[in-house]
Design a protein around this motif. Sequence first.
Motif, PDB file in Angstrom:
ATOM      1  N   PRO A  48       0.833  -1.214   0.000  1.00 21.39           N
ATOM      2  CA  PRO A  48       0.000   0.000   0.000  1.00 21.39           C
ATOM      3  C   PRO A  48       0.859   1.252   0.000  1.00 21.39           C
ATOM      4  CG  PRO A  48       0.022  -1.015   2.176  1.00 21.39           C
ATOM      5  CD  PRO A  48       0.719  -1.977   1.257  1.00 21.39           C
ATOM      6  N   GLU A  49       0.541   2.184  -0.881  1.00 20.56           N
ATOM      7  CA  GLU A  49       1.273   3.447  -0.985  1.00 20.56           C
ATOM      8  C   GLU A  49       0.273   4.587  -0.909  1.00 20.56           C
ATOM      9  OE1 GLU A  49       4.430   4.112  -1.178  1.00 20.56           O
ATOM     10  OE2 GLU A  49       5.374   2.174  -1.568  1.00 20.56           O
ATOM     11  N   LEU A  50       0.274   5.298   0.204  1.00 12.05           N
ATOM     12  CA  LEU A  50      -0.632   6.423   0.361  1.00 12.05           C
ATOM     13  C   LEU A  50      -0.208   7.547  -0.581  1.00 12.05           C
ATOM     14  CD1 LEU A  50      -3.080   7.241   2.174  1.00 12.05           C
ATOM     15  CD2 LEU A  50      -1.442   8.467   3.605  1.00 12.05           C
ATOM     16  N   ALA A 107      -2.877   0.344   8.897  1.00  9.69           N
ATOM     17  CA  ALA A 107      -1.718   0.451   9.782  1.00  9.69           C
ATOM     18  C   ALA A 107      -1.986  -0.233  11.118  1.00  9.69           C
ATOM     19  CB  ALA A 107      -1.365   1.923  10.005  1.00  9.69           C
ATOM     20  N   GLU A 108      -3.199  -0.085  11.633  1.00 10.85           N
ATOM     21  CA  GLU A 108      -3.558  -0.774  12.871  1.00 10.85           C
ATOM     22  C   GLU A 108      -3.611  -2.288  12.670  1.00 10.85           C
ATOM     23  OE1 GLU A 108      -6.442   1.453  15.639  1.00 10.85           O
ATOM     24  OE2 GLU A 108      -7.136   1.969  13.617  1.00 10.85           O
ATOM     25  N   LEU A 109      -4.119  -2.700  11.506  1.00 13.14           N
ATOM     26  CA  LEU A 109      -4.293  -4.118  11.219  1.00 13.14           C
ATOM     27  C   LEU A 109      -2.947  -4.838  11.141  1.00 13.14           C
ATOM     28  CD1 LEU A 109      -6.617  -6.110  10.650  1.00 13.14           C
ATOM     29  CD2 LEU A 109      -6.316  -5.627   8.213  1.00 13.14           C
ATOM     30  N   VAL A 110      -1.971  -4.264  10.415  1.00 13.25           N
ATOM     31  CA  VAL A 110      -0.704  -4.952  10.217  1.00 13.25           C
ATOM     32  C   VAL A 110       0.123  -5.014  11.494  1.00 13.25           C
ATOM     33  CG1 VAL A 110      -0.628  -4.351   7.770  1.00 13.25           C
ATOM     34  CG2 VAL A 110       0.521  -2.862   9.430  1.00 13.25           C
ATOM     35  N   GLY A 111      -0.226  -4.187  12.481  1.00  7.53           N
ATOM     36  CA  GLY A 111       0.485  -4.245  13.746  1.00  7.53           C
ATOM     37  C   GLY A 111      -0.114  -5.218  14.739  1.00  7.53           C
ATOM     38  N   ARG A 156     -10.347  -8.124   4.473  1.00  6.71           N
ATOM     39  CA  ARG A 156     -10.342  -6.692   4.758  1.00  6.71           C
ATOM     40  C   ARG A 156      -8.992  -6.070   4.430  1.00  6.71           C
ATOM     41  NH1 ARG A 156     -13.347  -2.424   4.359  1.00  6.71           N
ATOM     42  NH2 ARG A 156     -12.824  -0.781   5.851  1.00  6.71           N
ATOM     43  N   TYR A 157      -7.910  -6.786   4.732  1.00  6.87           N
ATOM     44  CA  TYR A 157      -6.569  -6.292   4.418  1.00  6.87           C
ATOM     45  C   TYR A 157      -6.458  -5.964   2.933  1.00  6.87           C
ATOM     46  CZ  TYR A 157      -1.598  -6.348   3.315  1.00  6.87           C
ATOM     47  OH  TYR A 157      -0.358  -6.019   2.829  1.00  6.87           O
ATOM     48  N   TRP A 158      -6.873  -6.920   2.091  1.00 13.17           N
ATOM     49  CA  TRP A 158      -6.732  -6.704   0.649  1.00 13.17           C
ATOM     50  C   TRP A 158      -7.641  -5.581   0.171  1.00 13.17           C
ATOM     51  CZ3 TRP A 158      -2.541  -8.080  -1.397  1.00 13.17           C
ATOM     52  CH2 TRP A 158      -1.882  -9.238  -0.978  1.00 13.17           C
ATOM     53  N   ARG A 159      -8.831  -5.490   0.728  1.00 11.26           N
ATOM     54  CA  ARG A 159      -9.725  -4.412   0.324  1.00 11.26           C
ATOM     55  C   ARG A 159      -9.124  -3.057   0.697  1.00 11.26           C
ATOM     56  NH1 ARG A 159     -14.622  -3.730  -1.594  1.00 11.26           N
ATOM     57  NH2 ARG A 159     -14.673  -5.964  -1.943  1.00 11.26           N
ATOM     58  N   LEU A 160      -8.510  -2.958   1.874  1.00  8.26           N
ATOM     59  CA  LEU A 160      -7.886  -1.706   2.292  1.00  8.26           C
ATOM     60  C   LEU A 160      -6.702  -1.355   1.404  1.00  8.26           C
ATOM     61  CD1 LEU A 160      -7.985  -2.231   6.167  1.00  8.26           C
ATOM     62  CD2 LEU A 160      -9.355  -0.594   4.848  1.00  8.26           C
ATOM     63  N   VAL A 161      -5.906  -2.360   1.032  1.00  7.52           N
ATOM     64  CA  VAL A 161      -4.776  -2.125   0.126  1.00  7.52           C
ATOM     65  C   VAL A 161      -5.280  -1.537  -1.186  1.00  7.52           C
ATOM     66  CG1 VAL A 161      -2.996  -3.231  -1.279  1.00  7.52           C
ATOM     67  CG2 VAL A 161      -3.240  -3.859   1.130  1.00  7.52           C
ATOM     68  N   TRP A 162      -6.356  -2.125  -1.709  1.00  3.87           N
ATOM     69  CA  TRP A 162      -6.916  -1.648  -2.977  1.00  3.87           C
ATOM     70  C   TRP A 162      -7.386  -0.197  -2.861  1.00  3.87           C
ATOM     71  CZ3 TRP A 162      -5.018  -6.093  -3.947  1.00  3.87           C
ATOM     72  CH2 TRP A 162      -5.079  -6.665  -5.213  1.00  3.87           C
ATOM     73  N   ILE A 163      -8.008   0.130  -1.723  1.00  4.46           N
ATOM     74  CA  ILE A 163      -8.505   1.495  -1.529  1.00  4.46           C
ATOM     75  C   ILE A 163      -7.348   2.477  -1.416  1.00  4.46           C
ATOM     76  CG2 ILE A 163      -9.726   3.033   0.063  1.00  4.46           C
ATOM     77  CD1 ILE A 163     -11.544   0.639   0.764  1.00  4.46           C
ATOM     78  N   VAL A 164      -6.344   2.144  -0.581  1.00  2.00           N
ATOM     79  CA  VAL A 164      -5.195   3.039  -0.387  1.00  2.00           C
ATOM     80  C   VAL A 164      -4.477   3.301  -1.708  1.00  2.00           C
ATOM     81  CG1 VAL A 164      -2.897   3.229   0.649  1.00  2.00           C
ATOM     82  CG2 VAL A 164      -4.824   2.465   2.031  1.00  2.00           C
ATOM     83  N   ASN A 165      -4.312   2.273  -2.514  1.00  2.00           N
ATOM     84  CA  ASN A 165      -3.584   2.407  -3.781  1.00  2.00           C
ATOM     85  C   ASN A 165      -4.435   3.007  -4.886  1.00  2.00           C
ATOM     86  OD1 ASN A 165      -1.283   1.419  -2.646  1.00  2.00           O
ATOM     87  ND2 ASN A 165      -1.463  -0.628  -3.489  1.00  2.00           N
TER      88      ASN A 165
END
Length: 319
Positions: free
Chosen positions: A168-170, A186-190, A285-294
Amino acid sequence: MDATTLCSIGELSRRTGLPVRTIRFYSDSGLVAPTTRSPAGYRLYGLDAQLRLELLRTLRELGLDLATIQRVLDRELTVAEVASAHADAVDARIRVLQLRRSVLRAVAASGSGPEGIKLVHKLTQLSGEERRRLIDDFMDGTFGITGSAGAPEGDRAAEAAMVRAATPELPDDPSGEQVAAWVELAELVGDEEFRARMRRTATRQATGGGLDIESEAGEGLMDLVRQKVAEAMESGIDPLGDRAVPVVDDLVHRFAEVFERAPDSEFRHWMAHRFEEAHDPRVDRYWRLVWIVNGWQVVPDLTPVYPWLIQALRGGRGA
């Protein structure tokens, strides 16, 4: 130099539009020194002083400090060099302001309390390098270097490479949705529990668990699953009721044909097990968030249909 080519500080003020006190300050600072003085001791300025003053004013309006302007006027730096450096600085400032605007919009939309605001601000203030380090730490903590029991090191490395390829790249000017997605990510990956889930997913695939059932079944069949189950759910059909039987029977027969299996109870339980393996809400959810951030196109969400279908497969009364 002829006295007619010189002008007083008052005349210079009229020509440039700058106040006399400002010109006097620049003159006393050595930025625009008078060309000479009159017999009475008044400052007189030539054309060169007027040109220096006009350049000085332009550079000040562009935000340059006096020390840098002095170096330009003394020809230690070219205007092009200074313009390039300050353009980069302005770009950086714009990025900060854009991010701050997005954070404020995200906070306004979420109605976050003081602690939520502090967290959003902290996570979005990280530099690009710090954000990458956060994800790198997640990769190292999840996949490691030596692998884990039952997962060959090479396969585990390949799995990590696949995840890393979708880092993910903001963006510099994120939307409020992207900011909110980044904070949640960020909360999830920690979270250690989430890392364990990702490890289990990787281990299953690395040890021959194969692709997720939706990938093996194909896009066309999964689109049909989404449509049929969504329609059943919208109609209020109980997955354990009689009305669910024809819906599930039809899907079971279609899957059995694709997988070249008999559409019996054993196959139904196999399907249920595979959908349970494929369905991990937090990994999804992780993958969906990655898609949104990118800023990528978000794929349709299959998650809501899984629990209904699994329940129908395990407890239904189909053939």
